[in-house]
Each structure stands twice: as structure tokens, then as C-alpha cells.
Design a protein around this motif. Structure first.
Motif, short mmCIF file in Angstrom:
data_model
loop_
_atom_site.label_atom_id
_atom_site.label_comp_id
_atom_site.label_asym_id
_atom_site.label_seq_id
_atom_site.Cartn_x
_atom_site.Cartn_y
_atom_site.Cartn_z
N ASP A 99 0.70 -1.16 -0.03
CA ASP A 99 0.13 0.11 -0.21
C ASP A 99 0.86 1.31 0.07
O ASP A 99 1.43 1.80 1.17
N LEU A 100 1.15 1.69 -1.11
CA LEU A 100 2.35 2.92 -1.35
C LEU A 100 1.50 4.34 -1.37
O LEU A 100 0.52 4.26 -2.23
N HIS A 101 2.03 5.29 -0.79
CA HIS A 101 1.96 6.51 -0.98
C HIS A 101 2.70 7.50 -1.85
O HIS A 101 2.72 8.04 -2.88
N ARG A 102 4.23 7.03 -1.78
CA ARG A 102 5.23 7.40 -2.49
C ARG A 102 6.25 6.29 -2.71
O ARG A 102 5.97 5.25 -2.18
N LYS A 118 0.77 -8.36 14.74
CA LYS A 118 1.35 -8.87 13.56
C LYS A 118 2.19 -8.13 12.85
O LYS A 118 1.89 -7.39 12.00
N PRO A 119 3.38 -7.88 13.12
CA PRO A 119 4.41 -6.90 12.58
C PRO A 119 4.56 -7.06 11.30
O PRO A 119 5.07 -5.96 10.61
N THR A 120 4.26 -8.18 10.54
CA THR A 120 4.16 -8.24 9.00
C THR A 120 3.06 -7.48 8.42
O THR A 120 3.00 -7.28 6.96
N ARG A 121 1.97 -6.92 9.12
CA ARG A 121 1.05 -6.26 8.61
C ARG A 121 1.34 -4.69 8.43
O ARG A 121 1.30 -4.16 9.68
N VAL A 122 1.72 -4.20 7.43
CA VAL A 122 2.15 -2.79 7.31
C VAL A 122 1.60 -2.28 6.03
O VAL A 122 0.98 -2.57 5.07
N ARG A 123 1.76 -1.01 6.19
CA ARG A 123 1.39 0.04 5.23
C ARG A 123 2.23 1.23 5.49
O ARG A 123 2.65 1.41 6.36
N GLN A 124 2.26 1.94 4.26
CA GLN A 124 3.15 3.47 4.47
C GLN A 124 2.11 4.28 5.29
O GLN A 124 0.71 4.01 5.19
N SER A 125 2.61 4.92 6.10
CA SER A 125 1.80 5.65 6.88
C SER A 125 0.87 6.84 6.37
O SER A 125 -0.22 7.37 6.73
N GLU A 126 1.41 7.23 5.09
CA GLU A 126 0.54 8.31 4.34
C GLU A 126 -0.53 7.54 3.18
O GLU A 126 -0.98 8.29 2.71
N ALA A 127 -0.44 6.34 3.36
CA ALA A 127 -1.24 5.52 2.15
C ALA A 127 -2.73 5.63 2.33
O ALA A 127 -2.97 5.64 3.69
#
Length: 165
Positions: A99-102, A118-127
Motif C-alpha cells: 500500500d504505497l503513497h510514494r 502482527k508486525p508483518t501487517r504494514v502500510r506506508q503511514s500516508e497511504a
């Protein structure tokens, strides 16, 4: 005088297109012609969308913002993503961010929203949080259930009296 079988909310006729008004309305739409395969496909896609929606909900409720270093970029593929290694408190955990913003370069430090459970569940904070397809498929679940109910109800009503299953 009309009998209750000929008037009211439930109509009975020879063609078998009688029944409650909701069923008559549903069965008069193009959705009534959907195949069993399309209804199963719709249910499966709705389940996938709900899984993605759960990931977004989990990140919205309990995410921590953690710095991460970009290890590898995958921008030449159809779905752009990058691999990153989280820093403290999840030192050394490697993740794929989709999930990318930039689009950062290899070696850049980015801020990621990380689920502590679940530390592998991530996204860019601005996405962006939600995708329009998630809403679309989630809405299809009740539509599909109403169509299945309408088809099953009509099929059961068309059975001749006294027949078993």
C-alpha cells in the motif's frame, strides 16, 4: 369475491412466478439470471475484500508508526511494492509494503504503520486506507444472498405437491 390465494401479498399462478413482493422484484432483475458459479465467485471475492478490510481496520485501530529502511524496490512489476526492514522495537523484521503513497529509493528510511500483534501487517503511514473495490465486493454479499434466497424460494415453490426433495 377474490380468495386470499388470488390477492394480497402472496400471489399464486400457473407460471410459478408468484411469491412475496421482494422475491418477485429480485427475480425480475438481471441478477436473477446469475449462474451458481458467479454467485460462488462473488462470495469468494467478498471474503477476500473483507480480509483486506480487516487488515485496514486492525491498522487503523492499533498501528504504531515505526521507521524502516528500504532494502529492495519492486517498481518494475505490475503491483508496485518494496521490501523493508523494520527498526526498533521490531528490529530485523522484514516486510513487503504494497500500500504505497510514494515510491522511495533503496536505502531510504520510511515511516510505516505496523500492527503490534502482527508486525508483518504494514502500510506506508500516508497511504490511503480503503480501496473502492473493497467496498464494492463487500456490498455484493447481501445482494448475492438475496438472489440465492429468491432462486431457492422459487424453485421450492415450483415442486409438485407431494414430491420429496
Amino acid at each position: 369475491m377474490n380468495s386470499s390465494a388470488e390477492s394480497g401479498r402472496h400471489r399464486r399462478n400457473v407460471r410459478g412466478d408468484d411469491g412475496p413482493w421482494l422475491e418477485r422484484m429480485v427475480m425480475s432483475t438481471p441478477a436473477a439470471q446469475w449462474s451458481v458459479f458467479s454467485l460462488v465467485w462473488m462470495l469468494g471475492m467478498s471474503g477476500l475484500s473483507m480480509a483486506f478490510a480487516y487488515d485496514d481496520l486492525a491498522l487503523n485501530q492499533r498501528a504504531e508508526i515505526v521507521p524502516a529502511q528500504v532494502i529492495r524496490t519492486n517498481y518494475d512489476q505490475r503491483g508496485k511494492s518494496f521490501n523493508a526492514e523494520l527498526r526498533a522495537p521490531y528490529q530485523g523484521v522484514r516486510v513487503i509494503v504494497e500500500d504505497l503513497h510514494r515510491l522511495p529509493a533503496t536505502g531510504d528510511v520510511v515511516r510505516l504503520a505496523v500492527d503490534p500483534h502482527k508486525p508483518t501487517r504494514v502500510r506506508q503511514s500516508e497511504a490511503p486506507r480503503w480501496r473502492w473495490m473493497d467496498f464494492g465486493f463487500i456490498v455484493l454479499v447481501p445482494v448475492g444472498l438475496v438472489v440465492v434466497w429468491g432462486r431457492a424460494s422459487r424453485k421450492l415453490r415450483r415442486k409438485p405437491p407431494g414430491s420429496v426433495a
